[in-house]
Design a protein around this motif. Structure first.
Motif, PDB file in Angstrom:
ATOM      1  N   TRP A   1      14.516  -4.701   2.332  1.00  0.00           N
ATOM      2  CA  TRP A   1      13.105  -5.043   2.197  1.00  0.00           C
ATOM      3  C   TRP A   1      12.839  -6.112   3.261  1.00  0.00           C
ATOM      4  O   TRP A   1      13.523  -7.132   3.308  1.00  0.00           O
TER       5      TRP A   1
ATOM      6  N   TYR B   1       9.616  -8.330   5.034  1.00  0.00           N
ATOM      7  CA  TYR B   1       8.191  -8.664   5.078  1.00  0.00           C
ATOM      8  C   TYR B   1       7.886  -9.346   6.404  1.00  0.00           C
ATOM      9  O   TYR B   1       8.566 -10.306   6.795  1.00  0.00           O
TER      10      TYR B   1
ATOM     11  N   ARG C   1       2.742  -6.582   7.113  1.00  0.00           N
ATOM     12  CA  ARG C   1       3.220  -5.403   6.396  1.00  0.00           C
ATOM     13  C   ARG C   1       4.612  -5.635   5.817  1.00  0.00           C
ATOM     14  O   ARG C   1       5.334  -6.554   6.217  1.00  0.00           O
TER      15      ARG C   1
ATOM     16  N   LEU D   1       9.868   2.776   5.737  1.00  0.00           N
ATOM     17  CA  LEU D   1       8.544   2.930   5.143  1.00  0.00           C
ATOM     18  C   LEU D   1       7.752   1.694   5.555  1.00  0.00           C
ATOM     19  O   LEU D   1       8.320   0.614   5.779  1.00  0.00           O
ATOM     20  N   GLN D   2       6.448   1.826   5.672  1.00  0.00           N
ATOM     21  CA  GLN D   2       5.595   0.696   6.000  1.00  0.00           C
ATOM     22  C   GLN D   2       4.468   0.616   4.987  1.00  0.00           C
ATOM     23  O   GLN D   2       3.708   1.573   4.817  1.00  0.00           O
ATOM     24  N   HIS D   3       4.380  -0.538   4.329  1.00  0.00           N
ATOM     25  CA  HIS D   3       3.311  -0.805   3.374  1.00  0.00           C
ATOM     26  C   HIS D   3       2.462  -1.915   3.981  1.00  0.00           C
ATOM     27  O   HIS D   3       2.871  -3.078   4.017  1.00  0.00           O
TER      28      HIS D   3
ATOM     29  N   LEU E   1       7.071   3.351  -3.615  1.00  0.00           N
ATOM     30  CA  LEU E   1       6.467   3.475  -2.298  1.00  0.00           C
ATOM     31  C   LEU E   1       7.071   4.606  -1.475  1.00  0.00           C
ATOM     32  O   LEU E   1       6.382   5.190  -0.639  1.00  0.00           O
ATOM     33  N   ASP E   2       8.368   4.879  -1.690  1.00  0.00           N
ATOM     34  CA  ASP E   2       8.992   5.895  -0.852  1.00  0.00           C
ATOM     35  C   ASP E   2      10.353   6.285  -1.426  1.00  0.00           C
ATOM     36  O   ASP E   2      10.873   5.625  -2.337  1.00  0.00           O
TER      37      ASP E   2
END
Length: 317
Positions: free
Chosen positions: A161, A163, A175, A196-198, A230-231
Motif C-alpha cells: 500500500w 500513499y 492517490r 491499482l490506483q485509487h 478496490l482490486d
C-alpha cells in the motif's frame, strides 16, 4: 440423496474455505484458524521496546528514497493518541531540508516469516507537513517484502500500500497505490508488477485514519480500503517466498521542492497491525478480531511460527 452444489461464496465460512459436503469442488489449502496470529497495537513505552519485541529499525542507507539520506530510530516514535485516552501510536517522521545530508527517512520491519493469509493495519496518512512548506513528493506505506538479491530476482515478493499525498512519478494527482510485484531491476529501472490506483485525498481532509486490508490466498491478492474491495491481482505477481511486514515513509528522488532549504517534516501514524496466517478474513472480521484482542488486554501477540529455516529480516528495502 442428491447433493446440491453450492456456490464458492456459500462455501466460505468465517473467511476460510471448507471442503464439506456440497463444496467438494472447492479447494481447501488454507490452514486451520490456529495457524498463527500476529498483532501489535504499539503500546510499548519506547522504540527500544519495539526492537526487543521483534521489530527491526532500518539504519542502512540505500533504496528507496533519496540517495545518501539517513535512516534510523530517530525517525520513529511512540506517542499518545490525542483522540483516544490510553491509546498509543507508532509515528514515522520523514524530514528534509532539500539535501541528502539533511534528509531522514523512516522504516520499521518485523520478522521475515509471512506469506499467505490476511494482513491489515489502521494507518493515518497526512497530506501536508507538520513543519515547513508543502510540496515534497513522498511515499507513506504499509507493505510486505522479501529481499531483492539481484536484478530480476525470480523469488522477489512484495505487496504494497503506497500513499502519494503530493503525487509523483509523472502524475501530480494525490492517490493510493496497491501494488503486487513479480520482480524488478533497480538501475536502470525496469519493474514487473500490477498496480491499482485509487485517486483520492486520504489525509485529514479525507478522514485521515484508514483500515488497509490485503487477502493473500490461492494465487490471488485482494486489496480493501475501509471495508471496500478496490482490486484483485494474481498470476506472476503472487508472492512466492516469506516476507517481512513493514511500514515506511520516504521521499521520491527528484521530487523535492526545488531550491527550498527550509526544513520540513511529514508524519505517518499507525494504530495497529494484524496478520492471520493462512486464513482469509473479511475486513469486518479483522476489526472484530482486533477489538477482541484489545478488550482482553492483549497489546502484542505473535503466534506465527518462524520460517524454516529462519530467515533474516534485513529491513533495507
Amino acid at each position: 440423496m442428491k447433493i446440491q452444489r453450492l456456490s464458492l461464496a456459500a462455501c466460505v465460512v468465517a473467511g476460510t474455505l471448507l471442503a464439506v459436503a456440497g463444496c467438494a469442488a472447492v479447494p481447501a489449502p488454507m490452514s486451520a484458524p490456529d495457524a498463527g496470529v500476529f498483532f501489535d497495537d504499539f503500546s510499548q513505552p519506547s522504540v527500544s521496546a519495539l526492537v526487543a519485541g521483534g521489530w527491526t529499525v532500518r539504519d542502512q542507507r540505500g533504496h528507496p528514497g533519496i540517495d545518501g539520506a539517513g535512516w534510523g530510530a530517530g525517525a520513529l516514535s511512540l506517542v499518545d493518541d490525542p483522540a483516544q485516552r490510553g491509546n498509543r501510536l507508532l509515528r514515522l517522521t520523514a524530514r528534509t531540508d532539500g539535501t541528502p545530508a539533511g534528509t531522514t527517512q523512516a522504516q520499521l520491519c518485523h520478522a521475515r516469516k509471512y506469506l499467505e493469509g490476511t494482513y491489515a493495519a489502521r494507518v493515518r496518512f497526512s497530506d501536508t507537513p507538520v513543519q515547513g512548506p508543502d510540496g515534497d513528493v513522498l511515499v507513506q506505506t504499509f507493505y510486505t517484502v522479501s529481499p531483492l538479491r539481484f536484478a530480476y530476482d525470480p523469488q522477489y515478493s512484495e505487496i504494497d500500500w503506497e500513499y502519494l499525498p503530493n503525487g509523483g512519478w509523472g502524475d501530480a494527482r494525490t492517490r493510493l497505490y496497491g501494488v503486487t510485484w513479480q520482480t524488478v531491476r533497480l538501475d536502470p529501472w525496469d519493474a514487473y508488477n500490477q498496480p491499482l490506483q485509487h485517486v483520492a485525498a486520504l489525509g485529514p481532509a479525507g478522514g485521515g485514519w484508514h483500515v488497509l486490508v490485503m487477502q493473500v490466498a490461492q494465487g490471488r491478492s485482494r486489496f480493501f480500503l475501509d471495508g471496500r474491495q478496490l482490486d484483485e491481482h494474481g498470476g506472476r505477481n503472487y508472492p512466492v517466498v516469506p516476507m517481512a511486514i513493514a511500514f515506511s515513509q520516504w521521499f521520491v528522488p527528484a521530487g523535492q521542492l526545488a531550491g527550498v532549504s527550509v526544513p520540513r517534516a511529514y508524519e505517518e501514524d499507525v494504530d495497529w497491525v494484524y496478520h492471520a496466517r493462512s486464513r482469509v478474513m473479511t475486513p469486518a472480521e479483522v476489526e472484530q478480531a482486533v477489538q477482541a484482542l484489545r478488550r482482553s488486554g492483549q497489546t502484542a501477540v505473535d503466534t506465527v511460527p518462524a520460517a524454516e529455516p529462519p530467515l533474516a529480516s534485513t529491513c533495507d528495502f
